[in-house]
Write a protein that holds these residues in place. Structure first.
Motif, PDB file in Angstrom:
ATOM      1  N   TYR A 128     -47.680 -17.473  65.002  1.00 45.61           N
ATOM      2  CA  TYR A 128     -47.157 -16.227  65.565  1.00 45.61           C
ATOM      3  C   TYR A 128     -47.745 -15.026  64.851  1.00 45.61           C
ATOM      4  O   TYR A 128     -48.122 -15.102  63.682  1.00 45.61           O
ATOM      5  CB  TYR A 128     -45.631 -16.165  65.420  1.00 45.61           C
ATOM      6  CG  TYR A 128     -44.897 -17.206  66.217  1.00 45.61           C
ATOM      7  CD1 TYR A 128     -44.558 -16.974  67.539  1.00 45.61           C
ATOM      8  CD2 TYR A 128     -44.538 -18.415  65.653  1.00 45.61           C
ATOM      9  CE1 TYR A 128     -43.882 -17.926  68.279  1.00 45.61           C
ATOM     10  CE2 TYR A 128     -43.862 -19.368  66.378  1.00 45.61           C
ATOM     11  CZ  TYR A 128     -43.538 -19.112  67.693  1.00 45.61           C
ATOM     12  OH  TYR A 128     -42.866 -20.061  68.418  1.00 45.61           O
ATOM     13  N   ARG A 129     -47.795 -13.940  65.575  1.00 43.67           N
ATOM     14  CA  ARG A 129     -48.233 -12.655  65.031  1.00 43.67           C
ATOM     15  C   ARG A 129     -47.416 -11.587  65.731  1.00 43.67           C
ATOM     16  O   ARG A 129     -47.263 -11.620  66.960  1.00 43.67           O
ATOM     17  CB  ARG A 129     -49.719 -12.455  65.330  1.00 43.67           C
ATOM     18  CG  ARG A 129     -50.333 -11.356  64.585  1.00 43.67           C
ATOM     19  CD  ARG A 129     -51.088 -11.964  63.412  1.00 43.67           C
ATOM     20  NE  ARG A 129     -51.639 -10.896  62.616  1.00 43.67           N
ATOM     21  CZ  ARG A 129     -51.451 -10.820  61.326  1.00 43.67           C
ATOM     22  NH1 ARG A 129     -50.784 -11.726  60.691  1.00 43.67           N
ATOM     23  NH2 ARG A 129     -51.951  -9.831  60.653  1.00 43.67           N
ATOM     24  N   ILE A 136     -44.461  -6.636  70.135  1.00 48.28           N
ATOM     25  CA  ILE A 136     -45.204  -7.679  70.842  1.00 48.28           C
ATOM     26  C   ILE A 136     -45.288  -8.886  69.923  1.00 48.28           C
ATOM     27  O   ILE A 136     -45.734  -8.779  68.780  1.00 48.28           O
ATOM     28  CB  ILE A 136     -46.623  -7.213  71.214  1.00 48.28           C
ATOM     29  CG1 ILE A 136     -46.559  -5.973  72.102  1.00 48.28           C
ATOM     30  CG2 ILE A 136     -47.393  -8.334  71.902  1.00 48.28           C
ATOM     31  CD1 ILE A 136     -47.904  -5.312  72.328  1.00 48.28           C
ATOM     32  N   ARG A 186     -47.011 -12.478  69.593  1.00 51.81           N
ATOM     33  CA  ARG A 186     -48.090 -13.339  70.085  1.00 51.81           C
ATOM     34  C   ARG A 186     -47.832 -14.753  69.579  1.00 51.81           C
ATOM     35  O   ARG A 186     -47.706 -14.971  68.373  1.00 51.81           O
ATOM     36  CB  ARG A 186     -49.426 -12.841  69.567  1.00 51.81           C
ATOM     37  CG  ARG A 186     -50.605 -13.665  70.018  1.00 51.81           C
ATOM     38  CD  ARG A 186     -51.890 -13.096  69.413  1.00 51.81           C
ATOM     39  NE  ARG A 186     -53.060 -13.691  69.992  1.00 51.81           N
ATOM     40  CZ  ARG A 186     -53.641 -14.801  69.544  1.00 51.81           C
ATOM     41  NH1 ARG A 186     -53.127 -15.428  68.503  1.00 51.81           N
ATOM     42  NH2 ARG A 186     -54.715 -15.276  70.125  1.00 51.81           N
ATOM     43  N   GLU A 187     -47.748 -15.688  70.493  1.00 55.73           N
ATOM     44  CA  GLU A 187     -47.540 -17.097  70.141  1.00 55.73           C
ATOM     45  C   GLU A 187     -48.794 -17.872  70.529  1.00 55.73           C
ATOM     46  O   GLU A 187     -49.232 -17.822  71.670  1.00 55.73           O
ATOM     47  CB  GLU A 187     -46.337 -17.666  70.888  1.00 55.73           C
ATOM     48  CG  GLU A 187     -46.118 -19.147  70.630  1.00 55.73           C
ATOM     49  CD  GLU A 187     -45.025 -19.726  71.502  1.00 55.73           C
ATOM     50  OE1 GLU A 187     -43.889 -19.793  71.050  1.00 55.73           O
ATOM     51  OE2 GLU A 187     -45.341 -20.095  72.659  1.00 55.73           O
ATOM     52  N   GLU A 188     -49.347 -18.560  69.561  1.00 59.17           N
ATOM     53  CA  GLU A 188     -50.520 -19.402  69.814  1.00 59.17           C
ATOM     54  C   GLU A 188     -50.140 -20.832  69.487  1.00 59.17           C
ATOM     55  O   GLU A 188     -49.662 -21.124  68.387  1.00 59.17           O
ATOM     56  CB  GLU A 188     -51.675 -18.945  68.931  1.00 59.17           C
ATOM     57  CG  GLU A 188     -52.938 -19.727  69.123  1.00 59.17           C
ATOM     58  CD  GLU A 188     -54.059 -19.212  68.244  1.00 59.17           C
ATOM     59  OE1 GLU A 188     -54.826 -20.057  67.733  1.00 59.17           O
ATOM     60  OE2 GLU A 188     -54.177 -17.983  68.054  1.00 59.17           O
ATOM     61  N   VAL A 202     -52.125 -19.288  74.539  1.00 62.11           N
ATOM     62  CA  VAL A 202     -51.641 -18.047  73.939  1.00 62.11           C
ATOM     63  C   VAL A 202     -50.665 -17.404  74.900  1.00 62.11           C
ATOM     64  O   VAL A 202     -50.914 -17.333  76.105  1.00 62.11           O
ATOM     65  CB  VAL A 202     -52.812 -17.083  73.637  1.00 62.11           C
ATOM     66  CG1 VAL A 202     -52.296 -15.761  73.110  1.00 62.11           C
ATOM     67  CG2 VAL A 202     -53.778 -17.709  72.655  1.00 62.11           C
ATOM     68  N   ARG A 203     -49.559 -16.933  74.329  1.00 56.63           N
ATOM     69  CA  ARG A 203     -48.545 -16.244  75.134  1.00 56.63           C
ATOM     70  C   ARG A 203     -48.124 -14.993  74.384  1.00 56.63           C
ATOM     71  O   ARG A 203     -47.848 -15.048  73.181  1.00 56.63           O
ATOM     72  CB  ARG A 203     -47.342 -17.164  75.329  1.00 56.63           C
ATOM     73  CG  ARG A 203     -46.242 -16.579  76.175  1.00 56.63           C
ATOM     74  CD  ARG A 203     -45.148 -17.595  76.392  1.00 56.63           C
ATOM     75  NE  ARG A 203     -44.471 -17.911  75.158  1.00 56.63           N
ATOM     76  CZ  ARG A 203     -43.168 -17.740  74.949  1.00 56.63           C
ATOM     77  NH1 ARG A 203     -42.395 -17.283  75.898  1.00 56.63           N
ATOM     78  NH2 ARG A 203     -42.630 -18.051  73.794  1.00 56.63           N
ATOM     79  N   ASN A 204     -48.126 -13.876  75.078  1.00 54.80           N
ATOM     80  CA  ASN A 204     -47.650 -12.623  74.502  1.00 54.80           C
ATOM     81  C   ASN A 204     -46.316 -12.274  75.122  1.00 54.80           C
ATOM     82  O   ASN A 204     -46.165 -12.301  76.341  1.00 54.80           O
ATOM     83  CB  ASN A 204     -48.646 -11.484  74.756  1.00 54.80           C
ATOM     84  CG  ASN A 204     -49.896 -11.648  73.941  1.00 54.80           C
ATOM     85  OD1 ASN A 204     -49.838 -11.887  72.748  1.00 54.80           O
ATOM     86  ND2 ASN A 204     -51.049 -11.524  74.583  1.00 54.80           N
ATOM     87  N   ARG A 255     -43.419  -9.325  75.134  1.00 57.51           N
ATOM     88  CA  ARG A 255     -43.039  -7.958  74.777  1.00 57.51           C
ATOM     89  C   ARG A 255     -41.525  -7.861  74.861  1.00 57.51           C
ATOM     90  O   ARG A 255     -40.923  -8.372  75.795  1.00 57.51           O
ATOM     91  CB  ARG A 255     -43.636  -6.947  75.752  1.00 57.51           C
ATOM     92  CG  ARG A 255     -45.136  -6.884  75.704  1.00 57.51           C
ATOM     93  CD  ARG A 255     -45.672  -5.927  76.777  1.00 57.51           C
ATOM     94  NE  ARG A 255     -47.085  -5.810  76.691  1.00 57.51           N
ATOM     95  CZ  ARG A 255     -47.724  -4.899  75.945  1.00 57.51           C
ATOM     96  NH1 ARG A 255     -47.040  -4.035  75.260  1.00 57.51           N
ATOM     97  NH2 ARG A 255     -49.034  -4.874  75.901  1.00 57.51           N
TER      98      ARG A 255
END
Length: 168
Positions: free
Chosen positions: A79-80, A90, A92-94, A105-107, A109
């Motif tokens: 995650y980021r 936001i 970010r899941e990778e 990858v899924r973002n 919000r």
């Protein structure tokens, strides 16, 4: 005898004062926490320090395939977190398969306005993961390695970050 009574009185007095000034201590604790993060990440900006700390914790407690021994579909969850528009974060899941070939990858919000900034987490006893809960709708926000102390620290950092972003 006088020294023993004086020592007992000295020990008892801070307890009474701290009960009366709980809000002040909480504020002082918050300031100390944020100042420590700013020193750690060499910045004067609270938001940047909270972002850096949250992302460092996400890296440290990432759920890696190596920890998922005996599970059929082992994968890395990375995650980021970053800033979006005003009042928005936001995430970010990778996810990567155990061999590193299948990557998705899924973002996500999410708006921080109008939500309780307190992040809850759950670490089931029988598993290898902890789940942090989205304060907006109660759904799972992200999954990390099962580590109560790490989950607590990440929840604290994200809670402070949400509060900071809510300020504008």
């Amino acid at each position: 005898m006088a020294m023993v009574l004086g020592g007992a009185l000295f020990v008892a007095m801070p307890a009474v004062a701290s009960a009366d000034d709980a809000a002040t201590l909480q504020g002082a604790e918050q300031v100390a926490y944020l100042d420590g993060l700013k020193r750690l990440y060499l910045t004067d900006n609270e938001r940047q320090a909270l972002l850096a700390h949250s992302n460092a914790l996400l890296d440290t407690y990432a759920l890696r395939a190596g920890y998922q021994v005996g599970q059929a579909q082992r994968q890395d969850l990375l995650y980021r977190i970053s800033l979006g528009a005003a009042g928005e974060l936001i995430l970010r899941e990778e996810s990567r398969g155990a061999e590193g070939t299948a990557i998705s990858v899924r973002n996500q919000r999410f708006s921080v306005f109008g939500i309780d900034p307190f992040i809850r987490y759950e670490c089931p006893a029988g598993g290898v993961r902890c789940v942090l809960i989205n304060p907006g709708d109660g759904s799972p926000l992200l999954t990390i390695l099962r580590d109560h102390q790490g989950a607590a620290e990440l929840a604290k950092a994200l809670s402070f970050l949400i509060r900071n972003v809510q300020k504008g």
